[in-house]
Write a protein that holds these residues in place. Sequence first.
Motif, PDB file in Angstrom:
ATOM      1  N   GLN A 203       0.838  -1.202   0.000  1.00  0.00           N
ATOM      2  CA  GLN A 203       0.000   0.000   0.000  1.00  0.00           C
ATOM      3  C   GLN A 203       0.871   1.250   0.000  1.00  0.00           C
ATOM      4  OE1 GLN A 203      -3.340   0.137   2.886  1.00  0.00           O
ATOM      5  NE2 GLN A 203      -2.524   2.138   3.477  1.00  0.00           N
TER       6      GLN A 203
ATOM      7  N   GLU B 231      -3.409   0.677  -3.557  1.00  0.00           N
ATOM      8  CA  GLU B 231      -3.336  -0.541  -2.748  1.00  0.00           C
ATOM      9  C   GLU B 231      -3.412  -1.780  -3.642  1.00  0.00           C
ATOM     10  OE1 GLU B 231      -5.736  -2.664   0.974  1.00  0.00           O
ATOM     11  OE2 GLU B 231      -6.582  -0.938  -0.084  1.00  0.00           O
ATOM     12  N   ARG B 232      -2.576  -2.780  -3.333  1.00  0.00           N
ATOM     13  CA  ARG B 232      -2.604  -4.040  -4.063  1.00  0.00           C
ATOM     14  C   ARG B 232      -3.683  -4.934  -3.447  1.00  0.00           C
ATOM     15  NH1 ARG B 232       2.306  -5.574  -3.652  1.00  0.00           N
ATOM     16  NH2 ARG B 232       3.069  -5.273  -5.774  1.00  0.00           N
ATOM     17  N   GLN B 233      -4.599  -5.401  -4.281  1.00  0.00           N
ATOM     18  CA  GLN B 233      -5.679  -6.253  -3.807  1.00  0.00           C
ATOM     19  C   GLN B 233      -5.306  -7.724  -3.901  1.00  0.00           C
ATOM     20  OE1 GLN B 233      -8.843  -4.702  -6.403  1.00  0.00           O
ATOM     21  NE2 GLN B 233      -9.676  -3.558  -4.638  1.00  0.00           N
TER      22      GLN B 233
ATOM     23  N   LYS C 238      -4.595  -3.405  -8.673  1.00  0.00           N
ATOM     24  CA  LYS C 238      -4.336  -2.288  -7.761  1.00  0.00           C
ATOM     25  C   LYS C 238      -5.536  -1.352  -7.725  1.00  0.00           C
ATOM     26  CE  LYS C 238       0.684  -2.345  -8.387  1.00  0.00           C
ATOM     27  NZ  LYS C 238       0.700  -3.468  -9.355  1.00  0.00           N
ATOM     28  N   LEU C 239      -5.886  -0.926  -6.516  1.00  0.00           N
ATOM     29  CA  LEU C 239      -6.965   0.023  -6.309  1.00  0.00           C
ATOM     30  C   LEU C 239      -6.356   1.412  -6.154  1.00  0.00           C
ATOM     31  CD1 LEU C 239      -9.943   0.726  -5.724  1.00  0.00           C
ATOM     32  CD2 LEU C 239      -9.459   0.272  -3.305  1.00  0.00           C
TER      33      LEU C 239
END
Length: 323
Positions: free
Chosen positions: A159, A177-179, A184-185
């Motif tokens: 993140q 952020e990596r989901q 990525k978000l």
Amino acid sequence: MRMLIVLSFLHMMKSVQPEEIVDTTLILRRTITLDCRYSGSGTVIQIHWAKVNGSAEETICTIHKSYGKYISQKYMSRMSFAVENSSSDLSITLRETSEADIGIYVCYLAQFPAGTMKKVIAVQADNLSHIVPSSHQAFEEHSNITLNFLYTSIGDVNQVTVHKFTNGKMDLVAYCERQMSGRKLLSYGFDFLKRSFLNCADLRNITLTIYQGAITDEGLYQCHFSSEDKNQTTSINVHSKTIGRTPISTFALICGISLLIIVVIFTIAALCIVWRQKNKRIQAKQVDVSFSSTYAEPNIDTMDEDHIYANFVPNLSFSRSWT
């Protein structure tokens, strides 16, 4: 009735959840301004300010383009709009604040055609921690600002959060952020939406671009890397580039002031010359008058001559002696 419909519509809006990202964090002061500026091209139909109390929202004020204005009685005496009748600056100011004003505030914008937008603002009592910048970077106004943040520790970054700090205020710039799926978000703070881009393809090497940089973009930018092994924070102090060049506006101002001074000096000099010449004429006239007589001098040439006549009686005795 129309106002009740508006309030019912707002009540159906999704309330702010505790886990939602805060766009701006403010330090509690005696007077605080909750910023909410709309920079889009749409038409703002309605604005609604609320304070979050647990799972409910307390209405502060509502303004509708057609239905008018509503201000809660609780805030009416100490609340004012930053700019009256403005369609872009929808900020409000709270005066005589106390600890009861600590909390989460939300600015809802209903605009056409994009729909509803919201900005989340947190007011806290604690001061923001002092941050020492890792580096400094200058930019020219109206040019893009490009900042690079590099993660130097070992491990994968999950993140990344970029904040901007200015005068007791913290604004969210961007969040990535990596989901679980590997995707990525990416999201942006309210004030940086549509005017910045965060390249987070590699979470270890982040590049932030702010388009058309302005003086208001000056500040301390901090990038926080969150990793399972070790977190890392990198900060850059960003300021406008003014050393070594003279802005056109400043140059024009200097030229204008210099020209004004020259005009004033010449005007004063001309007035002084005119005054002195006028004074000399007045003095010369006074001298001529002082030497003139009240009575006209007689004209000797035109005076009538007075003739003196003498009667002589002859001495008869004397005349006889000669006879």
